[in-house]
Design an enzyme around this catalytic site. Structure first.
Site, PDB file in Angstrom:
ATOM      1  CB  THR A 143      -0.979   0.087   1.198  1.00 50.54           C
ATOM      2  OG1 THR A 143      -1.508   1.415   1.237  1.00 50.54           O
ATOM      3  CG2 THR A 143      -0.315  -0.173   2.531  1.00 50.54           C
ATOM      4  CG  ASP A 145      -3.010   4.843   1.519  1.00 56.50           C
ATOM      5  OD1 ASP A 145      -2.586   5.618   0.639  1.00 56.50           O
ATOM      6  OD2 ASP A 145      -4.202   4.467   1.574  1.00 56.50           O
ATOM      7  CG  MET A 189      -3.441   9.138  -4.085  1.00 57.91           C
ATOM      8  SD  MET A 189      -3.233   7.574  -5.002  1.00 57.91           S
ATOM      9  CE  MET A 189      -4.399   7.831  -6.364  1.00 57.91           C
ATOM     10  N   GLY A 190      -3.710   9.402   0.183  1.00 53.24           N
ATOM     11  CA  GLY A 190      -3.672   9.013   1.593  1.00 53.24           C
ATOM     12  C   GLY A 190      -4.967   9.419   2.270  1.00 53.24           C
ATOM     13  NE  ARG A 191     -10.501   9.123   0.157  1.00 53.90           N
ATOM     14  CZ  ARG A 191     -11.079  10.295  -0.085  1.00 53.90           C
ATOM     15  NH1 ARG A 191     -11.369  11.104   0.894  1.00 53.90           N
ATOM     16  NH2 ARG A 191     -11.359  10.657  -1.293  1.00 53.90           N
ATOM     17  CD  GLU A 245      -6.586  10.477  -1.563  1.00 51.49           C
ATOM     18  OE1 GLU A 245      -7.081  10.712  -2.673  1.00 51.49           O
ATOM     19  OE2 GLU A 245      -6.260   9.330  -1.195  1.00 51.49           O
ATOM     20  CG  LEU A 299       0.548  10.971 -12.807  1.00 53.30           C
ATOM     21  CD1 LEU A 299       1.106  12.330 -13.192  1.00 53.30           C
ATOM     22  CD2 LEU A 299       0.339  10.127 -14.032  1.00 53.30           C
ATOM     23  CD  GLN A 300      -0.243  10.183  -5.329  1.00 53.21           C
ATOM     24  OE1 GLN A 300       0.223  10.650  -4.302  1.00 53.21           O
ATOM     25  NE2 GLN A 300      -1.384  10.618  -5.841  1.00 53.21           N
ATOM     26  NE  ARG A 301      -3.164   3.589  -8.153  1.00 45.62           N
ATOM     27  CZ  ARG A 301      -4.462   3.471  -7.936  1.00 45.62           C
ATOM     28  NH1 ARG A 301      -4.955   3.759  -6.743  1.00 45.62           N
ATOM     29  NH2 ARG A 301      -5.271   3.048  -8.875  1.00 45.62           N
TER      30      ARG A 301
END
Lengths: 414, 414
Positions: A143, A145, A189-191, A245, A299-301
């Site tokens: 992940t 994250d 990203m990162g909920r 995010e 793009l980041q992942r």
């Protein structure tokens, strides 16, 4: 210990990373070496493919293409977002999985994913034990994250962090080029966990901004945000801000918070949707400056061309260790990392009970986060810098990535 | 030829690229070699800094940091979007420039930019001639749009094209991973010319999508677009589409078409962005699929870590050739490229009258563009592939880019 003879099956699940296939390569290449493992299967689209008996036959792949999976982003065998029901309420899927496991004599099951996938693994394992089907189930973490519990970090995160750090250095140089007041907001990203957005602290410590960094671990206060932005705009022309995010104000995500404004925007205005877009719009409204929102999006992942070789190696080894653990008779565990030292960087591979790994989110320690978006303490950089080291050995062909080309031969349904 | 003794001045203008500083390095390092050139100055924020007598003193910089400019993205000396008036209507700025040129004995003026900058160069040159100030003015081209007239291609474009091709390969692998219907729309820069969006054809020819590519050269018909998307959604789960930000339907940009406010810059160019978001929203409405919009935004022009070494070398040489041409007595020209052969790839450096280069936009030949968004012909790939070759020699420090660190010492105002 009695040898367990049968087929091995790998599934991939959840959002891809740039190294999830490195873990798949570790599982495949290790599994192909051992004679107890009669067949190596890949479940197409994770659990979905297993329920449908839809497998690729990995024994028919070329070894050198499987090696290239190390450097190939995304889930080569397809991913899925499918949540199994609680088996005490509805065990239909579990019964079907048991049927498929029996039909193809699946004795080794590896599932490559994040929190939800470890939970899935755990539920399947418990069910199989109850039904006396001897199968060894090992989770392989992934992940971006970095929120899996019980492990120092998670494959996929390190490469994404390297992407965020590198790209922000470049964006900072571009965004600060004009002699007019302007604000650039970058969404990462990162909920619920801010590990990845925190990687913005690396360029910040090197003098490449961003000026402000906001993580979901700390309540986002819009007035304080405006105050910080206003102060910076008095000192300099260009202000660069990194936001996760997942930032929330009183528990509400930014798009939820400004719901009225969003619904007023008829057809998909650029401002609609993203946290960065909405904040950029608010900043423009408040300060009248030029603003720009940038979303690192997929793009980041997916940026294998910028992956951390440390991450690739660890992801690969995690896959291979999962197979070795299963062959050793272990089940109901996930491969994890324990950090031994930072300098030189050294980790041990560990095995964590699935129950520990699943469903608990590991967050950035609050004491590492400076107030008012001022970034993170040195502890974060010490933690993350070793992980992004090493340039990917991704092969190029015509100066473009030479990703794995699998034959993807389907297993005949029984 | 009588030697012209005096200072050299470089300005950078317009949107940065990942190699505009390579051209600056070429100008600086060449200019520093010649004794006719008494001082090497950089105008901070282009024309703005020249009008304000705001210069960096390049003679005081370390040569190895100037070398590193080759690999440092964005405009190291600051950029500007400032439009000089028509001198026949208002010659205030021109008079001021003449005053500054005289005060600092500027005899060599290099301006690094796109169409508008070449027009600026041209106007300044004409004015200086009229006023009998002997100064040699040479343009150094840059633009990721690749729309400068009279040259085979333009520095900055090749690296951006390499970024678009590589990143789309990665995005395609990520976007096609799930077993549900979904549409991903990627927005690529290029206001009137589709050269850069056309780079999406490289991954397409390699089997990495995108399925559809839309360029501004061809009128965008929304019904035809829906028709293409609908057909593809019948055949496959995941559809990936590349659009230029500059596509227009009956002359209207997509954001205009759907009644969004568009702001304009100093040159009257529309500030675009949001095209992919709007189209994604329309597709969601029409087909009910999951959609995602991705804007490559600044990343595509700032990604020095993924620059083409061919581009870096050419950008550098263009800067150095500009100085040599000026020392040879030439003025009112821009350095350009003439392609000699594709295989092996070989170019000649040429000098193009500024009037030819300025204000005419070179577009993708219509006969290279397939109808209904089906991509481009082989001619485009033959044209672009040689340009993206070679991996950047960008130095890394702690696995992160080691960009140039200039001292940026200001010249004392006279």
């Amino acid at each position: 210990m009695k040898k367990l003879i049968g087929a091995a099956l790998l599934g991939q699940s959840g959002g891809p990373t740039s190294v999830i296939n490195a873990s798949a390569a570790g599982v495949f290449l290790e599994a192909l070496k051992h004679e107890e493992i009669t067949n190596v299967y890949a479940g197409i689209h994770g659990i979905r493919g297993i329920l449908d008996e839809d497998f690729y036959d990995i024994n028919q792949e070329d070894l050198e293409e499987l090696e290239r999976l190390k450097y190939t982003p995304s889930s080569a065998i397809g991913s899925v977002r499918y949540k199994l029901a609680d088996p005490s309420k509805d065990d239909t899927d579990y019964k079907r999985l048991l049927e498929v496991f029996k039909k193809y004599n699946i004795r080794y099951f590896f599932y490559n994913g994040g929190n939800d996938s470890m939970d899935t693994c755990n539920k399947i394992s418990k069910f199989m034990q109850k039904e006396n089907w001897d199968v060894r189930i090992v989770g392989v973490p992934k992940t971006i994250d970095n929120d899996l519990n019980g492990t120092d970090h998670t494959p996929g995160f390190s490469s994404a962090a390297k992407y965020v750090a590198t790209t922000l250095m470049e964006v900072y140089l571009d965004a600060t080029v004009y002699d007019i007041k302007n604000v650039t907001i970058v969404e990462i990203m990162g909920r619920n966990a801010g590990w990845l957005a925190a990687a913005a602290n690396i360029p910040k410590s090197l003098g490449y901004g961003p000026d402000l960094i906001y993580l979901p671990e700390v309540d986002f206060n819009i007035d304080d945000f405006f105050c910080q932005v206003g102060e910076l705009l008095e000192q300099k022309n260009a202000v660069v801000i990194a936001v996760s995010e997942g930032i929330r104000s009183n528990g509400k995500y930014i798009p939820e918070l400004f719901n009225e404004n969003i619904s007023k925007d008829a057809f998909g205005h650029a401002q609609l949707g993203g946290t960065a877009s909405i904040l950029a719009h608010k900043v423009k409204e408040k300060f009248g400056t030029k603003t720009r929102a940038i979303e690192f999006s997929l793009l980041q992942r997916a940026a294998a061309h910028l992956a951390s070789q440390t991450d690739i190696d660890e992801a690969y080894t995690a896959g291979s260790k999962a197979v070795l653990a299963a062959l050793d008779g272990l089940t109901d565990v996930m491969v994890g990392f324990k950090r031994i030292s930072n300098n030189p960087y050294k980790i041990d591979y560990t095995l964590i009970p699935l129950e520990t790994a699943a469903n608990i989110e590991q967050k950035v320690p609050l004491e590492w986060i400076l107030p008012h978006g001022k970034g993170l303490t040195k502890e974060y950089n010490d933690y993350v810098l070793p992980l992004i080291q090493g340039e990917t050995k991704l092969e190029k062909e015509n100066s473009l990535p030479r990703f794995a080309r699998l034959k993807k031969i389907r297993v005949a349904k029984k």
